[in-house]
Design a protein around this motif. Sequence first.
Motif, mmCIF file in Angstrom:
data_model
loop_
_atom_site.group_PDB
_atom_site.id
_atom_site.type_symbol
_atom_site.label_atom_id
_atom_site.label_comp_id
_atom_site.label_asym_id
_atom_site.label_seq_id
_atom_site.Cartn_x
_atom_site.Cartn_y
_atom_site.Cartn_z
ATOM 1 N N ARG A 332 0.696 -1.261 0.289
ATOM 2 C CA ARG A 332 -0.205 -0.090 0.106
ATOM 3 C C ARG A 332 1.038 1.226 -0.248
ATOM 4 N N ALA A 333 2.026 1.177 0.707
ATOM 5 C CA ALA A 333 2.932 2.272 0.796
ATOM 6 C C ALA A 333 3.600 2.735 -0.461
ATOM 7 N N LEU A 334 3.987 1.710 -1.281
ATOM 8 C CA LEU A 334 4.627 1.732 -2.243
ATOM 9 C C LEU A 334 3.748 2.259 -3.627
ATOM 10 N N ALA A 335 2.391 1.791 -3.298
ATOM 11 C CA ALA A 335 1.610 2.105 -4.345
ATOM 12 C C ALA A 335 1.042 3.481 -4.127
ATOM 13 N N LEU A 336 0.831 3.963 -2.997
ATOM 14 C CA LEU A 336 0.688 5.352 -2.681
ATOM 15 C C LEU A 336 1.864 6.343 -3.249
ATOM 16 N N ALA A 337 3.040 5.827 -2.920
ATOM 17 C CA ALA A 337 4.201 6.614 -3.352
ATOM 18 C C ALA A 337 3.956 6.776 -4.722
ATOM 19 N N ALA A 338 3.701 5.924 -5.443
ATOM 20 C CA ALA A 338 3.634 6.081 -7.075
ATOM 21 C C ALA A 338 2.678 7.036 -7.370
ATOM 22 N N GLU A 339 1.558 6.987 -6.739
ATOM 23 C CA GLU A 339 0.301 7.843 -6.840
ATOM 24 C C GLU A 339 0.826 9.240 -6.601
ATOM 25 N N LEU A 340 1.373 9.495 -5.425
ATOM 26 C CA LEU A 340 1.772 10.783 -5.204
ATOM 27 C C LEU A 340 2.796 11.357 -6.185
ATOM 28 N N ALA A 341 3.518 10.702 -6.481
ATOM 29 C CA ALA A 341 4.805 11.003 -7.484
ATOM 30 C C ALA A 341 3.934 11.656 -8.780
ATOM 31 N N GLU A 342 3.109 10.692 -9.262
ATOM 32 C CA GLU A 342 2.245 10.987 -10.323
ATOM 33 C C GLU A 342 1.505 12.288 -10.438
ATOM 34 N N LEU A 343 1.071 12.582 -8.879
ATOM 35 C CA LEU A 343 0.391 13.907 -8.911
ATOM 36 C C LEU A 343 1.297 15.118 -8.655
ATOM 37 N N LYS A 344 2.884 14.811 -8.797
ATOM 38 C CA LYS A 344 3.894 15.741 -8.525
ATOM 39 C C LYS A 344 3.786 16.225 -7.086
ATOM 40 N N LEU A 345 3.362 15.279 -6.168
ATOM 41 C CA LEU A 345 3.695 15.623 -4.577
ATOM 42 C C LEU A 345 5.038 14.797 -4.196
ATOM 43 N N TYR A 346 6.131 15.453 -4.596
ATOM 44 C CA TYR A 346 7.334 14.551 -4.493
ATOM 45 C C TYR A 346 7.431 14.416 -3.127
ATOM 46 N N ASP A 347 7.281 15.403 -2.120
ATOM 47 C CA ASP A 347 7.912 15.489 -0.879
ATOM 48 C C ASP A 347 7.072 14.121 -0.220
ATOM 49 N N GLN A 348 5.742 14.170 -0.350
ATOM 50 C CA GLN A 348 4.892 13.174 0.046
ATOM 51 C C GLN A 348 5.055 11.645 -0.316
ATOM 52 N N ALA A 349 5.498 11.726 -1.651
ATOM 53 C CA ALA A 349 5.920 10.457 -2.399
ATOM 54 C C ALA A 349 6.832 9.837 -1.528
ATOM 55 N N ALA A 350 7.981 10.704 -1.559
ATOM 56 C CA ALA A 350 9.168 10.326 -0.826
ATOM 57 C C ALA A 350 8.843 9.721 0.681
ATOM 58 N N PHE A 351 7.944 10.470 1.308
ATOM 59 C CA PHE A 351 7.616 10.211 2.847
ATOM 60 C C PHE A 351 6.838 8.643 2.660
ATOM 61 N N ALA A 352 6.178 8.470 1.813
ATOM 62 C CA ALA A 352 5.604 7.191 1.646
ATOM 63 C C ALA A 352 6.198 6.005 1.456
#
Length: 863
Positions: A332-352
């Motif tokens: 779940r964490a890795l899937a959410l990281a990919a989703e956040l990166a796709e949305l250009k929320l890079y800090d949040q993606a890195a956190f996930a």
Amino acid sequence: MARALHKKALEAATADRYLMAIRLLREGLALVDPPGGVDERLEVRTRLLNTLAFCLAETGSLEDGLAQMAAARAAPDGISDQALRDELYSLVDGNRGVLLCRVGRIDEGIAQLDADIAFNERRLAEATRAGTTGDPRVIAELLITGLSNRGMAHAYRTDQGPDRAIADLDRAAALAERYGFQIRAAIATHALGNVLQRAGDVPAALRRYSEAQRAFQELEPGLLMRLRIDQAEALISVGLADEAGTLLDDVLPELRRQRIGQDVAEAELLRAAAALLDNDLVLAKRMANAARRKLARRGSPAWAAVASLIALRVDALKALDGPRPSATVVHRALALAAELAELKLYDQAAFAQVLAARLEVRRGNTEHAGRLLRDIPKFRRIAPIDHRMLLRLCRAELALARGNQRVALAQAKAGLDELGRMRDRLGGLDLVSGTALHGRELGELAVRLVLAGGDSPAVARRLFTWLERTKAQLYRYERFESAADPVLAERITEVRQLSRALLRARLDGLPTAKLVSRLAASQRDAMRLGWSASPWGRPRPVATADDILPRLGDRALVTFASSDDEMIAVVLAGGRVRMVRLGAADPITEAARRLHADLNALAPDHQPPPLVEVISASARREAERLDRALLAPLAAMIGDRELVVVPTGALYVVPWGVLPTCVNRPTVVTPSATAWLSSSRSDTEPGSGVLLVRGPGLQAAQGEIDRLAGYHADARLLGVSDAKVVTVLEALDGVALAHVAAHGEHEPENALFSKLELVDGALFAHEVGQMRRPPRRVVLAACELALNRVRPGDEPLGFAGALLAGGTRTVIAASSKVGDEPSAAAMADFHRNLANGASPAVALADAIATDPLRRPFVCLGSG
């Protein structure tokens, strides 16, 4: 009529009163239907539809708003005046840009706003030329709105710095000032606070919020709700989760009543974040899921993903508490990281992704965890501090799993140093103390690692250094002198007046509910103003054992700490550093609390002797239990030396002179060894004179102050009628010794409003910590004013704590309630000893030894 309704609706919408605006807009549309006809009718219809679209998007979904906006975009098609038609197209496009930005479609929104701003810039340039048509004020207001909206949109872009946002908002504010749009200037100031917050400059952001707050209160109180949400976000970033939660709990009911969809969802999302910091996982999960559902319905995928991240953090914490996290949470964490990166929320993606790595470390998959961490881009300097602390923690845990303790400790040190640099920029005691929350896990990990190394003197030295890095960092600052804030002073005066009115109402048996509510609101407003203060002070270096040992002389310093429910003591004495494991922490904590309760029960004068005997026996049992647990194991190390004690947690409520080992033993209590070293330095101004203050309502104090004056030839007396707040503050400035005999009260939920009652109202901790030349020594002959609210990281804050943080070297105060008669007797003995040349710690030890249970005073600071 329809135009007038639109004006009223626009004012309501600007103030976030969307339901009222929708009603007015629909009334206006009924007046201009059916569509068609003259240009004026089509113009008014366009404006009504455009504003209605925004209101529907805010109270419903983005799709509702965009559908209505499509009708608004088509409405001007029949207008014959091309200039008017183009103006209306621009207005609608700009509004559409705002809606897209609100739901996280930043690039699309900025593109729309760019076109709108360029159009209005050309129009304003033309309108300001001599002899041209067009009202520059009308066009300027549209341009200001566009610049403010684009500035706020740029603030959410994580792929660029804040310069573009600041440039837009500065220009919007300048235009608003030039054309006299006060509310627009305040909105731009508020937006600039948001930009500064996201750039990591929380103090500057809070100052902008304070400026905007003052303007909104005068011009448009409806805008305060959105401001509160942004203030709460800033407070969460510096660890003040409880204050942020209070702010959000205040605004959420009204936001829900008005059905301001996006703001409700954002407030719920932040409430979840605050609850997570407070370790209230149930509330955090509930709020995060509620926010996610609303944001998904609104068509805000970026915001919904951020809400999902908070929910994931809750599940990750629960999984980490178990024997072995499941692979499902990692996926779940890795899937959410990919989703956040796709949305250009890079800090949040890195956190996930860091969360996923941490879970993998706990699962034993260190190779995968290492790859995940290597793939994480370096966090930007402006990334949230909790993101950076989690990365440090995960790296430390990975190093530990690989058997590399040195790297783990290096990561912990680097993280705490980074947190310290953030703390150095903050102002106000609350903010400086609150940041410790973000470093709690790193500090706890470091202490556990050191303790795992055994009990040798070398381990004891390392443990002492780590405890100094994690304990009471607030007290290692040399406070800057700052200019008085007249607005804050006015608000504190209001708190004082309400506090006094509440006391009178209670004495008269009148209803108090409204006064309690007003007082709480006024206290919160004063605290918020204090948050925007300049940096508190200049940081001093953390003390090492080698710094402390030479200064101790014949004294012994004992610092207590708790790790994994084990109480530990580190003893510095006789040139040596040793460590003792004292056993389970919970029974010690419970005994301290029971002793405190017994001493409070024993305090009132003239109780029946049988009751006094029963309570005294109970208090002695608890004191002996604490003595056996805390000090008896250290007896061979401390001998008969004077003591310097650094407590932890509930031990801050212990009056150490009650414990058998400390009876008649000079004992000083200090938040940290670094703080003791700073307060013991000899390079401070000595101060001059003695001040004796008698507050109202203390019968025993009538003769007490007169007796004390006999011990001090240069004493200045302030009797009850002269003991006013301003007079006392002025008299305290620069004095060598001050004694205040007055009723006192510790405020556990709002420590800086702990108070002394004077003839014209309360003197608050908030005020005594701000004196230009703090008194060198202060005696508080009042109840409980040695108490503190203890935050994570053993950050104690209260009335005495504010004095110490402000530069006072020694404070004598009670750690529980105390009767008037034993207080007066103890203070007479103390001053007699002091006048005979004893140090404060020695003078107090002798004074309380006569009746320790009813004289629960402690010597704080340097002694």
